[in-house]
Design an enzyme around this catalytic site. Structure first.
Site, PDB file in Angstrom:
ATOM      1  N   SER A 228       0.824  -1.209   0.000  1.00  0.00           N
ATOM      2  CA  SER A 228       0.000   0.000   0.000  1.00  0.00           C
ATOM      3  C   SER A 228       0.853   1.253   0.000  1.00  0.00           C
ATOM      4  O   SER A 228       1.937   1.281   0.600  1.00  0.00           O
ATOM      5  CB  SER A 228      -0.905   0.014   1.239  1.00  0.00           C
ATOM      6  OG  SER A 228      -1.546   1.260   1.390  1.00  0.00           O
TER       7      SER A 228
ATOM      8  N   TYR B 151      -0.366  -0.349  10.259  1.00  0.00           N
ATOM      9  CA  TYR B 151      -0.615  -0.750   8.866  1.00  0.00           C
ATOM     10  C   TYR B 151       0.505  -0.235   7.966  1.00  0.00           C
ATOM     11  O   TYR B 151       1.045  -0.976   7.131  1.00  0.00           O
ATOM     12  CB  TYR B 151      -1.958  -0.182   8.420  1.00  0.00           C
ATOM     13  CG  TYR B 151      -2.343  -0.486   6.997  1.00  0.00           C
ATOM     14  CD1 TYR B 151      -2.959  -1.688   6.659  1.00  0.00           C
ATOM     15  CD2 TYR B 151      -2.110   0.437   5.983  1.00  0.00           C
ATOM     16  CE1 TYR B 151      -3.327  -1.966   5.352  1.00  0.00           C
ATOM     17  CE2 TYR B 151      -2.474   0.165   4.669  1.00  0.00           C
ATOM     18  CZ  TYR B 151      -3.082  -1.027   4.360  1.00  0.00           C
ATOM     19  OH  TYR B 151      -3.440  -1.296   3.063  1.00  0.00           O
TER      20      TYR B 151
ATOM     21  N   LYS C 191       3.130  -2.595   5.958  1.00  0.00           N
ATOM     22  CA  LYS C 191       3.068  -2.564   4.504  1.00  0.00           C
ATOM     23  C   LYS C 191       4.440  -2.214   3.909  1.00  0.00           C
ATOM     24  O   LYS C 191       4.830  -2.736   2.865  1.00  0.00           O
ATOM     25  CB  LYS C 191       2.003  -1.584   4.030  1.00  0.00           C
ATOM     26  CG  LYS C 191       0.588  -2.125   4.176  1.00  0.00           C
ATOM     27  CD  LYS C 191       0.386  -3.346   3.304  1.00  0.00           C
ATOM     28  CE  LYS C 191      -0.968  -3.979   3.433  1.00  0.00           C
ATOM     29  NZ  LYS C 191      -1.154  -5.141   2.542  1.00  0.00           N
TER      30      LYS C 191
ATOM     31  N   THR D 116     -13.232   0.066  -1.377  1.00  0.00           N
ATOM     32  CA  THR D 116     -13.599  -1.198  -0.748  1.00  0.00           C
ATOM     33  C   THR D 116     -14.294  -0.921   0.583  1.00  0.00           C
ATOM     34  O   THR D 116     -14.094   0.139   1.190  1.00  0.00           O
ATOM     35  CB  THR D 116     -12.357  -2.063  -0.483  1.00  0.00           C
ATOM     36  OG1 THR D 116     -11.500  -1.372   0.456  1.00  0.00           O
ATOM     37  CG2 THR D 116     -11.580  -2.319  -1.769  1.00  0.00           C
TER      38      THR D 116
END
Length: 204
Positions: A101, A127, A131, A162
């Site tokens: 990401s 995160y 990533k 999403t």
């Protein structure tokens, strides 16, 4: 397909089958080494042509797996690394793709911070750390699997509309609105890396 959530996995597999594809589901929690080991012991395919690491989450608070490892670290790094290692005998002339990401650009990689061992815990930061760690892992695996003729890639699908993005980053998702990519657009680079000739664009 390896999915943690059986219901969501079955929905996805059934959609593929309805379109004429051959697909099956294995319920595997990539944050749980034992779950991965059980899958490997029962996996009888002789070869894996394409392995795509796409499991991901942004914890809203610090959570640990059954072994005391922070959940994002276990899901994004530890689990995929272990799965890849256990599949080495089946990876020959294969493609290995890490779906990472652009969120990784927020920070430099830190083992301690990515595992939630330093400072106040923040799911978005965890995160980002993990990533970025996936990109580092992809470089390591590229060298390790070179003798197996495995092409290893890491990619960012862009910011895709999403349910996960809307739930985890509602302000960011709302700000981008219609500028977010569709799911199909988000998958285009993954598809290209998986199916292109030697992973190289031919021009002229």
């Amino acid at each position: 397909m390896l999915c943690r959530n059986k219901i969501k996995g079955e929905i996805a597999v059934n959609k593929l089958i309805a379109k004429g594809y051959s697909a099956f589901l294995k319920v595997v929690d990539l944050s749980d080494p034992k779950s991965i080991q059980i899958f490997i012991e029962r996996f009888n395919e002789e070869k894996v042509d394409i392995l795509i690491h796409n499991a991901g989450l942004i914890p809203n608070k610090k959570k640990l797996n059954n072994y005391g490892v922070e959940l994002a670290f276990a899901t994004h790094l530890l689990g995929p690394h272990l799965l890849t290692k256990m599949l080495i005998p089946k990876l020959k002339g294969s493609r290995l793709i890490w779906v990472t990401s652009g969120g990784m650009y927020l920070t430099k990689f830190s083992f301690a911070k990515s595992m939630g061992l330093q400072g106040k815990y923040d799911g978005v930061s965890s995160y980002a750390y993990t990533k970025r760690g996936q990109v580092i892992l992809s470089e390591i695996w590229s060298k390790k699997l070179k003798k197996n003729d495995v092409i290893v890639s890491s990619m960012h699908p862009g910011w895709v509309a999403t349910p996960g993005l809307k739930k985890s980053l509602p302000v960011f998702s709302g700000y981008l609105g219609k500028r977010l990519r569709s799911v199909a657009e988000g998958a285009d680079t993954i598809y290209w890396l998986a199916a292109s000739s030697n992973g190289i664009i031919k021009t002229g």
